[in-house]
Design a protein around this motif. Sequence first.
Motif, mmCIF file in Angstrom:
data_model
loop_
_atom_site.group_PDB
_atom_site.id
_atom_site.type_symbol
_atom_site.label_atom_id
_atom_site.label_comp_id
_atom_site.label_asym_id
_atom_site.label_seq_id
_atom_site.Cartn_x
_atom_site.Cartn_y
_atom_site.Cartn_z
ATOM 1 N N LYS A 1 -26.670 8.598 -15.196
ATOM 2 C CA LYS A 1 -27.088 7.298 -15.726
ATOM 3 C C LYS A 1 -25.853 6.414 -15.852
ATOM 4 O O LYS A 1 -24.821 6.851 -16.369
ATOM 5 C CB LYS A 1 -27.769 7.452 -17.092
ATOM 6 C CG LYS A 1 -29.005 8.335 -17.073
ATOM 7 C CD LYS A 1 -29.587 8.492 -18.477
ATOM 8 C CE LYS A 1 -30.788 9.420 -18.481
ATOM 9 N NZ LYS A 1 -31.352 9.596 -19.841
ATOM 10 N N LEU A 2 -25.996 5.152 -15.414
ATOM 11 C CA LEU A 2 -24.864 4.230 -15.446
ATOM 12 C C LEU A 2 -25.355 2.839 -15.812
ATOM 13 O O LEU A 2 -26.296 2.318 -15.195
ATOM 14 C CB LEU A 2 -24.167 4.194 -14.086
ATOM 15 C CG LEU A 2 -23.015 3.195 -13.912
ATOM 16 C CD1 LEU A 2 -21.887 3.501 -14.891
ATOM 17 C CD2 LEU A 2 -22.511 3.224 -12.470
ATOM 18 N N LYS B 1 -30.289 6.597 -12.570
ATOM 19 C CA LYS B 1 -30.642 5.383 -13.306
ATOM 20 C C LYS B 1 -29.445 4.439 -13.302
ATOM 21 O O LYS B 1 -28.334 4.835 -13.684
ATOM 22 C CB LYS B 1 -31.042 5.719 -14.744
ATOM 23 C CG LYS B 1 -31.493 4.520 -15.562
ATOM 24 C CD LYS B 1 -31.951 4.970 -16.950
ATOM 25 C CE LYS B 1 -32.466 3.805 -17.778
ATOM 26 N NZ LYS B 1 -32.930 4.246 -19.119
ATOM 27 N N LEU B 2 -29.666 3.191 -12.873
ATOM 28 C CA LEU B 2 -28.594 2.205 -12.802
ATOM 29 C C LEU B 2 -29.068 0.894 -13.413
ATOM 30 O O LEU B 2 -30.148 0.400 -13.078
ATOM 31 C CB LEU B 2 -28.165 1.976 -11.353
ATOM 32 C CG LEU B 2 -27.097 0.906 -11.113
ATOM 33 C CD1 LEU B 2 -25.788 1.264 -11.811
ATOM 34 C CD2 LEU B 2 -26.869 0.700 -9.618
ATOM 35 N N ILE C 1 -16.183 4.669 -11.730
ATOM 36 C CA ILE C 1 -17.234 5.526 -11.175
ATOM 37 C C ILE C 1 -16.653 6.676 -10.342
ATOM 38 O O ILE C 1 -17.275 7.733 -10.236
ATOM 39 C CB ILE C 1 -18.268 4.727 -10.354
ATOM 40 C CG1 ILE C 1 -17.641 4.121 -9.106
ATOM 41 C CG2 ILE C 1 -18.936 3.678 -11.203
ATOM 42 C CD1 ILE C 1 -18.663 3.481 -8.195
ATOM 43 N N THR C 2 -15.462 6.490 -9.769
ATOM 44 C CA THR C 2 -14.830 7.617 -9.072
ATOM 45 C C THR C 2 -14.212 8.593 -10.066
ATOM 46 O O THR C 2 -14.058 9.771 -9.760
ATOM 47 C CB THR C 2 -13.763 7.123 -8.090
ATOM 48 O OG1 THR C 2 -12.823 6.276 -8.786
ATOM 49 C CG2 THR C 2 -14.389 6.351 -6.947
ATOM 50 N N LEU D 1 -17.704 16.194 -16.933
ATOM 51 C CA LEU D 1 -19.006 16.553 -17.514
ATOM 52 C C LEU D 1 -19.814 15.338 -17.921
ATOM 53 O O LEU D 1 -20.959 15.476 -18.352
ATOM 54 C CB LEU D 1 -18.806 17.468 -18.729
ATOM 55 C CG LEU D 1 -18.253 18.866 -18.445
ATOM 56 C CD1 LEU D 1 -18.225 19.694 -19.727
ATOM 57 C CD2 LEU D 1 -19.069 19.586 -17.388
ATOM 58 N N LEU D 2 -19.227 14.135 -17.798
ATOM 59 C CA LEU D 2 -19.929 12.933 -18.231
ATOM 60 C C LEU D 2 -21.133 12.659 -17.339
ATOM 61 O O LEU D 2 -21.009 12.532 -16.127
ATOM 62 C CB LEU D 2 -18.979 11.728 -18.200
ATOM 63 C CG LEU D 2 -19.436 10.514 -19.017
ATOM 64 C CD1 LEU D 2 -19.445 10.835 -20.513
ATOM 65 C CD2 LEU D 2 -18.548 9.307 -18.746
ATOM 66 N N HIS D 3 -22.316 12.571 -17.973
ATOM 67 C CA HIS D 3 -23.569 12.343 -17.251
ATOM 68 C C HIS D 3 -24.143 10.947 -17.486
ATOM 69 O O HIS D 3 -24.904 10.456 -16.653
ATOM 70 C CB HIS D 3 -24.613 13.382 -17.672
ATOM 71 C CG HIS D 3 -24.317 14.749 -17.176
ATOM 72 N ND1 HIS D 3 -25.027 15.866 -17.590
ATOM 73 C CD2 HIS D 3 -23.392 15.211 -16.313
ATOM 74 C CE1 HIS D 3 -24.556 16.939 -16.997
ATOM 75 N NE2 HIS D 3 -23.554 16.568 -16.222
ATOM 76 N N SER D 4 -23.776 10.331 -18.610
ATOM 77 C CA SER D 4 -24.345 9.023 -18.959
ATOM 78 C C SER D 4 -23.223 8.120 -19.466
ATOM 79 O O SER D 4 -22.486 8.500 -20.382
ATOM 80 C CB SER D 4 -25.426 9.188 -20.031
ATOM 81 O OG SER D 4 -25.948 7.937 -20.435
#
Length: 575
Positions: free
Chosen positions: A419-420, A441-442, A411-412, A393-396
């Motif tokens: 957003k990262l 967003k990176l 990231i996998t 569920l992590l989005h940011s």
Amino acid sequence: MMENLGREMVRRCTGLPLAIIVLGGLLATKKTVREWDMVRQNINSHLRRGRGCELLGVSEVLALSYRELPYRLKPCFLHLGHFPEDYEIPTKKLIRIWVAEGFVSCEHCEGVEEESMEDMAQAYLDELVERCMVEVVNRGSTGRIRTCRMHDLMRDLCLTKAKQENFLEILNQLDPSGRPVDSPSLSMMRVARSIGRLRRLAVISDGNLSRFIPSGYRRNSHMRSLLYFHEKPCHVEKWGLLKSVFKNFTLLRVLDLEGIQGNEGRMPKEIEKLIHLRFLSLRDTDIEELPSTIGNLRYLQTLDLLTWNSTVQIPNVIWKMQGLRHLYLPESCGDDSERWQLANLTNLQTIVNFPWEKCDIREIVRLKNLRKLVIDDPKFATIFNSSDVTLDLLHSLSFVSNEGSTVVRVITGCPHLYKLRIEGQIEKLPECHQFSLNLAKLNLQGSELMEDPMTTLEKLPNLRILRLQMNSYLGKEMTCSNKGFPQLKSLYLYDLPNLEEWKLERGAMVNLCHLEISNCTYLKMVPDGLMFITSLQELVIRSMLKAFRNRLENGGEDHCKIKRVSSVVFWYCDY
């Protein structure tokens, strides 16, 4: 038929833009001829009760739009009256206050997979925007509303209805000219109207708080919400004055003290009395120490401790607040060596500045509802050593990297990021397919990449904002290919010390709107391909050589590349 009804209603708006816009927003929620006809009949009924003429004024249309609001949206609309005129409302904070107030309940989210109360509150705000009762100021990289505001006339309606329904009161210490209000008669009128039945209070301060609550308001023991607003720095004699708030208003659910400064930066232990509190913000205050009694706030949902101080002494009681959904911690939580446990806070959606010095980072894996995480522990990637560990569920995410291999694991293990932000060295950028398809967003800082990152990043289908900062790329050339970066809106190139040439092929970045170049002093010129980006609206050049600026100014060799750009700004380009 619908067109005829629409024309009749618009005609009665007498060409007033706001009236037409709000009427359009109202009609957009009606899908059938019968519903449109009901609106027309309501307009006729409204006119008969009103001035007796055949034409609508703005006030009549606004009143009708409120009358037609679904019951679930009315408290959300009235709550917007808390905010000062022309105030840009941060929607993330707004939504969390709505949830804390109980305007959105778990019942509204039933049957919708992975939808939280915050998602439902966001949907409520979106609906108010669609009805043209709220204006969008800014949207974020994912399209969500970042800030909003109300039109002055809509706010007037909001305040009128809020007072009629005893929903809130504004204690304004400023008159329209900006001078402090000091009228005993006005003060007495407000107190008389408010005694015993006030539920929500917004204090608009002139910058000096002799006390948190005027004595006349202390009889309102049922008050549920207390918010403070101030345009200039706001000072209170000492934080101990909060004791009267804690003792008199034990039913508070929302307490927003953002930006207030006071002497003796210790929170009074009497805060334990606020057992119903759901939202507490001490952001940008100078609080230095919290009492152990704060652990009594077991229903707290949002705790914001991003104070001016990088260190706040926080006792080991956070684990008691099992209702916590959003936790913002300072850079350091104090010198207490006692270990914390947060794994039981299973409702947590947000952790900013995860306290890895006090907490086992493996506890993060047990926080299954986590949506936003900021952590600066270089060992963070080790929680993904097992291939079956994922934060679905992590989005940011914002984290620190010190080994290239850790980035791929992270990231996998977070497959749905929007957003990262990665700070620290990356030996090699992951392949395009290893990034989340949702990534919008990176931000790369200090990556020290030797290979051109654009060849990988330009393939990310939904990337809208890209920041390359602080030695993130150490190569000399950078190339953006045809059809690369199809959705990119904003590009920031900061502190790339070796960059000499940037190539931009025709057909790349076709949706770019905003470009900033800062302290890339070896870069000779902007790319030729910039002239083909017709969407570019803003160009900011900062801390570049004077020769670079001269090429772009009117009459310069590269001016033809940016002559369509409506806003070009130069900062510190004189050396």
